[in-house]
Motif scaffolding. Structure first.
Motif, PDB file in Angstrom:
ATOM      1  N   SER A  38       0.822  -1.216   0.000  1.00 47.71           N
ATOM      2  CA  SER A  38       0.000   0.000   0.000  1.00 47.71           C
ATOM      3  C   SER A  38       0.854   1.264   0.000  1.00 47.71           C
ATOM      4  O   SER A  38       0.486   2.270  -0.600  1.00 47.71           O
ATOM      5  N   SER A  39       2.024   1.227   0.628  1.00 46.92           N
ATOM      6  CA  SER A  39       2.890   2.410   0.662  1.00 46.92           C
ATOM      7  C   SER A  39       3.385   2.775  -0.740  1.00 46.92           C
ATOM      8  O   SER A  39       3.518   3.954  -1.078  1.00 46.92           O
ATOM      9  N   LYS A  40       3.643   1.783  -1.577  1.00 49.68           N
ATOM     10  CA  LYS A  40       4.095   2.050  -2.943  1.00 49.68           C
ATOM     11  C   LYS A  40       2.947   2.588  -3.793  1.00 49.68           C
ATOM     12  O   LYS A  40       3.148   3.471  -4.627  1.00 49.68           O
ATOM     13  N   ILE A  41       1.749   2.076  -3.579  1.00 48.46           N
ATOM     14  CA  ILE A  41       0.586   2.588  -4.318  1.00 48.46           C
ATOM     15  C   ILE A  41       0.365   4.056  -3.969  1.00 48.46           C
ATOM     16  O   ILE A  41       0.157   4.894  -4.854  1.00 48.46           O
ATOM     17  N   LEU A  42       0.445   4.381  -2.698  1.00 43.16           N
ATOM     18  CA  LEU A  42       0.280   5.767  -2.260  1.00 43.16           C
ATOM     19  C   LEU A  42       1.387   6.660  -2.832  1.00 43.16           C
ATOM     20  O   LEU A  42       1.129   7.773  -3.283  1.00 43.16           O
ATOM     21  N   GLN A  43       2.602   6.158  -2.848  1.00 41.95           N
ATOM     22  CA  GLN A  43       3.738   6.903  -3.400  1.00 41.95           C
ATOM     23  C   GLN A  43       3.532   7.169  -4.886  1.00 41.95           C
ATOM     24  O   GLN A  43       3.745   8.285  -5.368  1.00 41.95           O
ATOM     25  N   ARG A  44       3.108   6.161  -5.626  1.00 40.56           N
ATOM     26  CA  ARG A  44       2.886   6.323  -7.063  1.00 40.56           C
ATOM     27  C   ARG A  44       1.724   7.278  -7.330  1.00 40.56           C
ATOM     28  O   ARG A  44       1.758   8.056  -8.278  1.00 40.56           O
ATOM     29  N   TYR A  45       0.702   7.237  -6.477  1.00 38.57           N
ATOM     30  CA  TYR A  45      -0.425   8.166  -6.613  1.00 38.57           C
ATOM     31  C   TYR A  45       0.059   9.605  -6.402  1.00 38.57           C
ATOM     32  O   TYR A  45      -0.252  10.501  -7.189  1.00 38.57           O
ATOM     33  N   ALA A  46       0.827   9.836  -5.340  1.00 39.62           N
ATOM     34  CA  ALA A  46       1.341  11.180  -5.052  1.00 39.62           C
ATOM     35  C   ALA A  46       2.214  11.695  -6.196  1.00 39.62           C
ATOM     36  O   ALA A  46       2.066  12.833  -6.644  1.00 39.62           O
ATOM     37  N   LEU A  47       3.124  10.851  -6.696  1.00 38.80           N
ATOM     38  CA  LEU A  47       3.993  11.252  -7.803  1.00 38.80           C
ATOM     39  C   LEU A  47       3.195  11.474  -9.085  1.00 38.80           C
ATOM     40  O   LEU A  47       3.486  12.387  -9.863  1.00 38.80           O
ATOM     41  N   GLY A  48       2.192  10.646  -9.308  1.00 37.23           N
ATOM     42  CA  GLY A  48       1.344  10.803 -10.489  1.00 37.23           C
ATOM     43  C   GLY A  48       0.606  12.128 -10.470  1.00 37.23           C
ATOM     44  O   GLY A  48       0.563  12.852 -11.471  1.00 37.23           O
ATOM     45  N   CYS A  49       0.021  12.487  -9.324  1.00 38.37           N
ATOM     46  CA  CYS A  49      -0.674  13.779  -9.199  1.00 38.37           C
ATOM     47  C   CYS A  49       0.304  14.936  -9.366  1.00 38.37           C
ATOM     48  O   CYS A  49       0.000  15.923 -10.046  1.00 38.37           O
ATOM     49  N   PHE A  50       1.465  14.806  -8.748  1.00 36.27           N
ATOM     50  CA  PHE A  50       2.504  15.836  -8.877  1.00 36.27           C
ATOM     51  C   PHE A  50       2.852  16.054 -10.345  1.00 36.27           C
ATOM     52  O   PHE A  50       2.837  17.176 -10.845  1.00 36.27           O
ATOM     53  N   TYR A  51       3.151  14.971 -11.058  1.00 41.96           N
ATOM     54  CA  TYR A  51       3.588  15.091 -12.448  1.00 41.96           C
ATOM     55  C   TYR A  51       2.458  15.575 -13.359  1.00 41.96           C
ATOM     56  O   TYR A  51       2.650  16.462 -14.190  1.00 41.96           O
ATOM     57  N   LYS A  52       1.277  15.000 -13.224  1.00 39.11           N
ATOM     58  CA  LYS A  52       0.156  15.379 -14.098  1.00 39.11           C
ATOM     59  C   LYS A  52      -0.204  16.853 -13.928  1.00 39.11           C
ATOM     60  O   LYS A  52      -0.606  17.502 -14.887  1.00 39.11           O
ATOM     61  N   ASN A  53      -0.043  17.382 -12.715  1.00 37.61           N
ATOM     62  CA  ASN A  53      -0.329  18.797 -12.469  1.00 37.61           C
ATOM     63  C   ASN A  53       0.687  19.703 -13.168  1.00 37.61           C
ATOM     64  O   ASN A  53       0.375  20.846 -13.488  1.00 37.61           O
ATOM     65  N   LEU A  54       1.892  19.211 -13.373  1.00 35.98           N
ATOM     66  CA  LEU A  54       2.972  20.029 -13.930  1.00 35.98           C
ATOM     67  C   LEU A  54       3.354  19.647 -15.357  1.00 35.98           C
ATOM     68  O   LEU A  54       4.252  20.241 -15.942  1.00 35.98           O
ATOM     69  N   GLU A  55       2.671  18.678 -15.917  1.00 35.00           N
ATOM     70  CA  GLU A  55       2.985  18.194 -17.258  1.00 35.00           C
ATOM     71  C   GLU A  55       2.665  19.272 -18.293  1.00 35.00           C
ATOM     72  O   GLU A  55       1.649  19.941 -18.225  1.00 35.00           O
ATOM     73  N   SER A  56       3.543  19.440 -19.234  1.00 34.33           N
ATOM     74  CA  SER A  56       3.320  20.390 -20.332  1.00 34.33           C
ATOM     75  C   SER A  56       4.016  19.867 -21.586  1.00 34.33           C
ATOM     76  O   SER A  56       4.747  18.881 -21.532  1.00 34.33           O
ATOM     77  N   ASN A  57       3.798  20.550 -22.684  1.00 34.84           N
ATOM     78  CA  ASN A  57       4.469  20.171 -23.937  1.00 34.84           C
ATOM     79  C   ASN A  57       5.956  20.471 -23.898  1.00 34.84           C
ATOM     80  O   ASN A  57       6.694  20.055 -24.782  1.00 34.84           O
ATOM     81  N   ASN A  58       6.390  21.218 -22.878  1.00 38.72           N
ATOM     82  CA  ASN A  58       7.788  21.624 -22.799  1.00 38.72           C
ATOM     83  C   ASN A  58       8.642  20.736 -21.894  1.00 38.72           C
ATOM     84  O   ASN A  58       9.820  21.003 -21.725  1.00 38.72           O
ATOM     85  N   VAL A  59       8.048  19.707 -21.292  1.00 35.83           N
ATOM     86  CA  VAL A  59       8.813  18.837 -20.395  1.00 35.83           C
ATOM     87  C   VAL A  59       9.884  18.116 -21.207  1.00 35.83           C
ATOM     88  O   VAL A  59       9.620  17.620 -22.300  1.00 35.83           O
ATOM     89  N   GLU A  60      11.093  18.081 -20.644  1.00 35.88           N
ATOM     90  CA  GLU A  60      12.197  17.415 -21.321  1.00 35.88           C
ATOM     91  C   GLU A  60      11.796  15.983 -21.682  1.00 35.88           C
ATOM     92  O   GLU A  60      11.204  15.269 -20.874  1.00 35.88           O
ATOM     93  N   LYS A  61      12.131  15.561 -22.894  1.00 39.60           N
ATOM     94  CA  LYS A  61      11.683  14.272 -23.429  1.00 39.60           C
ATOM     95  C   LYS A  61      12.101  13.088 -22.558  1.00 39.60           C
ATOM     96  O   LYS A  61      11.307  12.187 -22.308  1.00 39.60           O
ATOM     97  N   HIS A  62      13.336  13.074 -22.065  1.00 40.49           N
ATOM     98  CA  HIS A  62      13.772  11.933 -21.258  1.00 40.49           C
ATOM     99  C   HIS A  62      12.970  11.832 -19.962  1.00 40.49           C
ATOM    100  O   HIS A  62      12.822  10.741 -19.411  1.00 40.49           O
ATOM    101  N   ILE A  63      12.419  12.955 -19.503  1.00 40.54           N
ATOM    102  CA  ILE A  63      11.575  12.933 -18.309  1.00 40.54           C
ATOM    103  C   ILE A  63      10.158  12.503 -18.676  1.00 40.54           C
ATOM    104  O   ILE A  63       9.595  11.592 -18.069  1.00 40.54           O
ATOM    105  N   SER A  64       9.566  13.128 -19.684  1.00 41.41           N
ATOM    106  CA  SER A  64       8.185  12.793 -20.054  1.00 41.41           C
ATOM    107  C   SER A  64       8.047  11.346 -20.514  1.00 41.41           C
ATOM    108  O   SER A  64       6.989  10.733 -20.331  1.00 41.41           O
ATOM    109  N   ASP A  65       9.088  10.784 -21.094  1.00 39.66           N
ATOM    110  CA  ASP A  65       9.036   9.389 -21.548  1.00 39.66           C
ATOM    111  C   ASP A  65       9.165   8.384 -20.397  1.00 39.66           C
ATOM    112  O   ASP A  65       8.855   7.209 -20.571  1.00 39.66           O
TER     113      ASP A  65
END
Length: 165
Positions: free
Chosen positions: A27-54
């Motif tokens: 459950s701790s990993k699921i929560l961690q992935r949820y937090a990181l997913g929300c963090f990234y999706k909130n900040l995702e843009s067309n300008n994110v460096e490719k190696h990061i967005s991929d």
């Protein structure tokens, strides 16, 4: 928000539910992935460096496969030896948008947030005060608005805070 199909949180839950490895995660990993997913999706843009967005929001292990702008040779890695997110190094990575309050779900492990020189906007979420292990925050050279949340006074380990620029 979790039931609103148009919300970011719902889309992250759908991503998690589609993960073929979800049943193997504690459950701790699921929560961690949820937090990181929300963090990234909130900040995702067309300008994110490719190696990061991929590499982010994939079904690979976030500790070994999700890329950052940190220097792994210098120890600037996403996770600590226990597999918990300890640092987020995404300086000058093309991120744009507000910081997700869900980052506070990493309260038992997150120590370093290096997000300078992006286009992060809006206020610093008050939930940042829940990150009890946080000692380094660099949000300089972004377009943050509003006051510094009073809850930051709760960060007893904080020794560096950069917001200028």
């Amino acid at each position: 928000l979790l039931h609103d199909e148009s919300s970011l949180q719902y889309s992250v839950l759908q991503w998690l539910a589609s993960d073929p490895n979800i049943h193997d995660y504690p459950s701790s990993k699921i929560l961690q992935r949820y937090a990181l997913g929300c963090f990234y999706k909130n900040l995702e843009s067309n300008n994110v460096e490719k190696h990061i967005s991929d590499s982010w929001m994939t079904y690979t292990d976030e500790c070994t496969s999700w890329k950052t702008t940190g220097d792994s040779a210098a120890g600037e890695q996403l996770c600590n030896e226990n597999g918990h997110v300890a640092s987020i190094y995404l300086e000058n990575a093309g991120l744009s948008g507000p910081l997700a309050p869900e980052l506070s779900l990493l309260s038992n492990s997150l120590e370093i947030v290096q997000l300078s020189s992006n286009s992060i906007n809006g206020p610093i979420p008050s939930e940042i005060g829940l990150l009890s292990e946080l000692f380094y925050v660099n949000l300089a050279n972004n377009v943050l608005t509003g006051d510094i949340p009073n809850e930051m006074a709760l960060l007893e380990s904080l020794w560096l805070l950069r917001l200028g620029g």
